[in-house]
Design a protein around this motif. Structure first.
Motif, short mmCIF file in Angstrom:
data_model
loop_
_atom_site.label_atom_id
_atom_site.label_comp_id
_atom_site.label_asym_id
_atom_site.label_seq_id
_atom_site.Cartn_x
_atom_site.Cartn_y
_atom_site.Cartn_z
N UNK A 183 26.59 43.38 39.81
CA UNK A 183 27.00 44.72 39.01
C UNK A 183 28.12 45.13 38.57
N UNK B 58 30.16 48.26 37.43
CA UNK B 58 30.55 50.16 37.21
C UNK B 58 31.80 50.67 36.65
N UNK C 131 33.88 54.31 36.52
CA UNK C 131 34.24 55.25 36.40
C UNK C 131 35.78 55.99 36.34
N UNK D 259 38.31 61.39 38.80
CA UNK D 259 37.31 62.29 39.46
C UNK D 259 35.32 62.31 38.46
N UNK D 260 35.51 61.38 38.50
CA UNK D 260 33.35 61.53 38.38
C UNK D 260 33.38 60.30 39.11
N UNK D 261 31.68 60.42 39.24
CA UNK D 261 31.01 58.97 39.63
C UNK D 261 31.00 57.63 38.90
N UNK D 262 30.84 56.91 40.51
CA UNK D 262 30.47 55.69 39.13
C UNK D 262 29.07 55.41 38.98
N UNK E 29 26.66 52.96 36.69
CA UNK E 29 26.47 51.36 36.34
C UNK E 29 26.22 50.73 34.86
N UNK F 19 22.98 49.21 31.22
CA UNK F 19 22.30 50.08 30.56
C UNK F 19 22.13 51.03 29.40
N UNK G 120 38.77 53.20 35.49
CA UNK G 120 38.44 52.29 36.35
C UNK G 120 36.79 51.22 36.32
N UNK H 213 34.56 49.07 38.28
CA UNK H 213 34.39 47.98 39.52
C UNK H 213 32.57 47.07 39.48
N UNK I 37 31.41 46.12 47.43
CA UNK I 37 32.20 46.19 46.29
C UNK I 37 34.06 45.66 45.91
N UNK I 38 33.95 45.31 44.94
CA UNK I 38 35.16 44.98 44.21
C UNK I 38 36.18 45.56 45.06
N UNK I 39 37.55 45.66 44.30
CA UNK I 39 38.81 46.24 45.11
C UNK I 39 39.02 47.61 43.51
N UNK I 40 38.35 46.91 42.41
CA UNK I 40 38.56 47.97 41.20
C UNK I 40 39.31 47.41 40.39
N UNK J 144 34.46 67.22 40.87
CA UNK J 144 34.09 66.47 41.68
C UNK J 144 34.45 68.21 42.98
N UNK K 45 38.01 50.37 45.47
CA UNK K 45 36.65 50.42 45.44
C UNK K 45 35.55 50.87 46.50
N UNK L 131 30.46 59.04 47.88
CA UNK L 131 29.46 59.41 47.16
C UNK L 131 28.18 58.96 48.33
N UNK M 258 26.05 59.82 43.10
CA UNK M 258 25.69 61.34 43.20
C UNK M 258 27.26 61.18 42.77
N UNK M 259 27.48 63.02 43.02
CA UNK M 259 28.40 63.16 42.08
C UNK M 259 30.27 62.64 42.89
#
Lengths: 115, 113
Positions: A34, A36, A38, A41-44, A46, A59, A91, A93, A106-109, B8, B43, B89, B104-105
């Motif tokens: 997968x 992702x 990012x 300051x936000x979420x991952x 997909x 997606x 970023x 990932x 997960x990878x380190x990004x 956040x 990650x 998360x 999630x956020x």
């Protein structure tokens, strides 16, 4: 042990160039990977699901011609950001799932900065 | 205390206190939930998971609680340490597979010495 290795960790490129990010599964075979994205300051979020030997599933809202995914082997998936622009700076990932019921790793990004 | 920032939510605690991080998930059909820890520039790192047929699961210093009625998940960290400072998360398998996750956020946890 099983690890997901992502490379490079950081890349800076000029606007209009293409950048390739690699995601490798070490000590296990990943039938599914997968990707992702990012933002700070936000979420991952997909972007796409990469299946070995078949086309990736993207997606909604992700341009498949801009974010090319290749999963040619059971241990490697690549994401190529084509004709990168500053708004693609983010970023990125990857994660990988094995053939059994293992935990998703997960990878380190990769921090991509487009100038 | 807990506050909501631009994107956040943040939680600030004293070292040694217990931390509780909350998450509201979106899909009532999700049956697998995971908590991840993400340090800056790295990650996500798996912390603990829970399936929908359970309402509580304990790990080392961490406990996850699941309330399916209100679609709420929480992560409790006992005796919080400075090394626990990170973004946390929750994720759910809203895609039906254990691996296709919706995140999630996130909550930024800061542990003050």
């Amino acid at each position: 042990g099983a690890v997901v290795s992502q490379h490079p960790s950081r890349v800076i490129c000029k606007s209009g160039t293409s950048v390739k990010i690699e995601c490798r599964s070490l000590d296990f075979q990943a039938t599914t990977m997968f990707w992702y994205r990012q933002f700070p300051k936000q979420s991952l979020m997909l972007m796409a699901t990469s299946n070995e030997g078949s086309k990736a599933t993207y997606e909604q809202g992700v341009e498949k011609d801009k974010f090319l995914i290749n999963h040619a082997s059971l241990t490697l998936s690549t994401l190529t950001v084509t004709s990168a622009h500053p708004e693609d700076s983010s970023f990125y990932i990857c994660s990988a799932a094995g053939t059994g019921n293992e935990k998703l790793l997960f990878g380190s990004g990769t921090q991509l900065s487009v100038l | 205390g807990e506050s909501v920032g631009l994107h956040l939510p943040t939680l600030s605690v004293q070292e040694g206190d217990n931390s509780i991080i909350n998450c509201a998930y979106s899909n009532s059909a999700s049956d697998y939930f995971i908590w991840y820890k993400q340090e800056s520039g790295k990650g996500p790192q798996f912390i603990i998971d829970i399936r929908s047929n359970m309402d509580k699961r304990q790990g080392q210093r961490v406990t996850v609680l699941l309330n399916k009625t209100v679609k709420h998940l929480s992560l409790q960290i006992a005796a919080t340490q400075p090394g626990d400072s990170a973004v946390y998360f929750c994720a759910e398998n809203s895609g039906g597979s254990n691996y296709k996750l919706t995140f999630g956020k996130g909550t930024l946890l800061t542990v003050n010495p």
